[in-house]
Design an enzyme around this catalytic site. Structure first.
Site, mmCIF file in Angstrom:
data_model
loop_
_atom_site.group_PDB
_atom_site.id
_atom_site.type_symbol
_atom_site.label_atom_id
_atom_site.label_comp_id
_atom_site.label_asym_id
_atom_site.label_seq_id
_atom_site.Cartn_x
_atom_site.Cartn_y
_atom_site.Cartn_z
ATOM 1 N N ASP A 130 0.847 -1.195 0.000
ATOM 2 C CA ASP A 130 0.000 0.000 0.000
ATOM 3 C C ASP A 130 0.884 1.246 0.000
ATOM 4 O O ASP A 130 1.806 1.353 0.810
ATOM 5 C CB ASP A 130 -0.900 0.013 1.233
ATOM 6 C CG ASP A 130 -1.809 -1.205 1.298
ATOM 7 O OD1 ASP A 130 -2.184 -1.712 0.225
ATOM 8 O OD2 ASP A 130 -2.145 -1.639 2.414
ATOM 9 N N VAL A 131 0.563 2.186 -0.874
ATOM 10 C CA VAL A 131 1.401 3.378 -1.053
ATOM 11 C C VAL A 131 0.562 4.643 -0.938
ATOM 12 O O VAL A 131 -0.577 4.692 -1.430
ATOM 13 C CB VAL A 131 2.101 3.344 -2.434
ATOM 14 C CG1 VAL A 131 2.955 4.584 -2.639
ATOM 15 C CG2 VAL A 131 2.949 2.093 -2.571
#
Length: 253
Positions: A130-131
């Site tokens: 997740d970014v």
């Protein structure tokens, strides 16, 4: 069957499906069993189920519910959420899941990626990354369902997971997740430029054209769909569906 995999990514919270926006404000979608039955009828090629509450609440997978889901599902299934040990992964594979998705546990215990990969093959392990960008537009790898910033460099983390045995990367753009805003092509190019394993683009899809764009320009191997498969359209009600395969095939040529 589509040449490029287009995968409904369903979010499980407790025993119901929800949909989030930027990982927040989960909205009720429906019953997972009925939803799986609809995707069976639509002849979807692959399905991903992510329990967004299990790891956050330090709970194991809901094996009873997941067994019911696998009994109903006619397509390859991947599952993530609350998996903290090889024995839990083994139980999920025995139940019928083809792939395991690791996120928080990959941060807490990276060796688990290696353990599962060595026993079941890299094709059975997806690492979810997740970014999110900060106000200076710097990208950070997040954990805890997007609630905690890590000091990890994105490219270094992707390569480390690949080296440990991840056979696929599910790369989710928190800033665009659930927003009908299209994909951040630069993010996916950053990943596909350095990785040799497939990348699944997830977060922001708003149309068949945006699927084609991230495949062609972002060079991803697959696309995860959330809003597009649980809503009629932007700002409209719940409707479990799947994009027209003929139109998808034409766009992806």
């Amino acid at each position: 069957m589509l040449r490029t995999r287009v995968i409904p990514c369903l979010l499980l919270q407790g025993e119901v499906l929800v949909k989030t926006k930027r990982f927040k404000s989960p909205r009720y979608i429906g019953d997972p069993i009925n939803t799986v039955r609809i995707f069976n009828e639509l002849e979807v090629d692959e399905l991903c189920i992510l329990d967004i509450a299990a790891s956050r609440n330090h709970k194991p997978p809901n094996f009873e519910l997941l067994q019911t889901i696998t009994n109903e599902c006619f397509m390859p299934l991947s599952y993530g959420g609350g998996i903290n040990s090889l024995s839990q992964a083994e139980q999920l594979f025995t139940m019928g899941f083809e792939k395991i998705v690791l996120n928080s546990s990959a941060h807490a215990n990276p060796n688990l990626v290696k353990q599962i990969s060595e026993k079941y093959g890299s094709q059975a392990v997806i690492v979810s990354v997740d970014v999110k960008k900060d106000w200076l537009k710097r990208r950070f790898v997040m954990t805890g369902c997007g609630s905690r910033k890590t000091p990890r460099n994105l490219v270094d983390w992707l390569l480390y997971m690949q080296d440990l045995g991840a056979g696929e990367i599910l790369l989710t753009d928190i800033d665009n997740e659930g927003c009908w805003s299209g994909f951040d092509i630069d993010l996916y190019r950053q990943a596909t430029d350095v990785l040799s394993v497939p990348v699944i683009a997830n977060g922001g899809c708003d149309s068949i054209d945006s699927i084609a764009k991230v495949v062609k320009e972002g060079r991803v191997s697959a696309v995860g769909l959330g809003n597009m498969v649980v809503y009629q359209a932007k700002d409209m009600g719940v409707l479990v569906n799947f994009p027209d395969k003929v139109a998808l095939g034409a766009a992806l040529k």
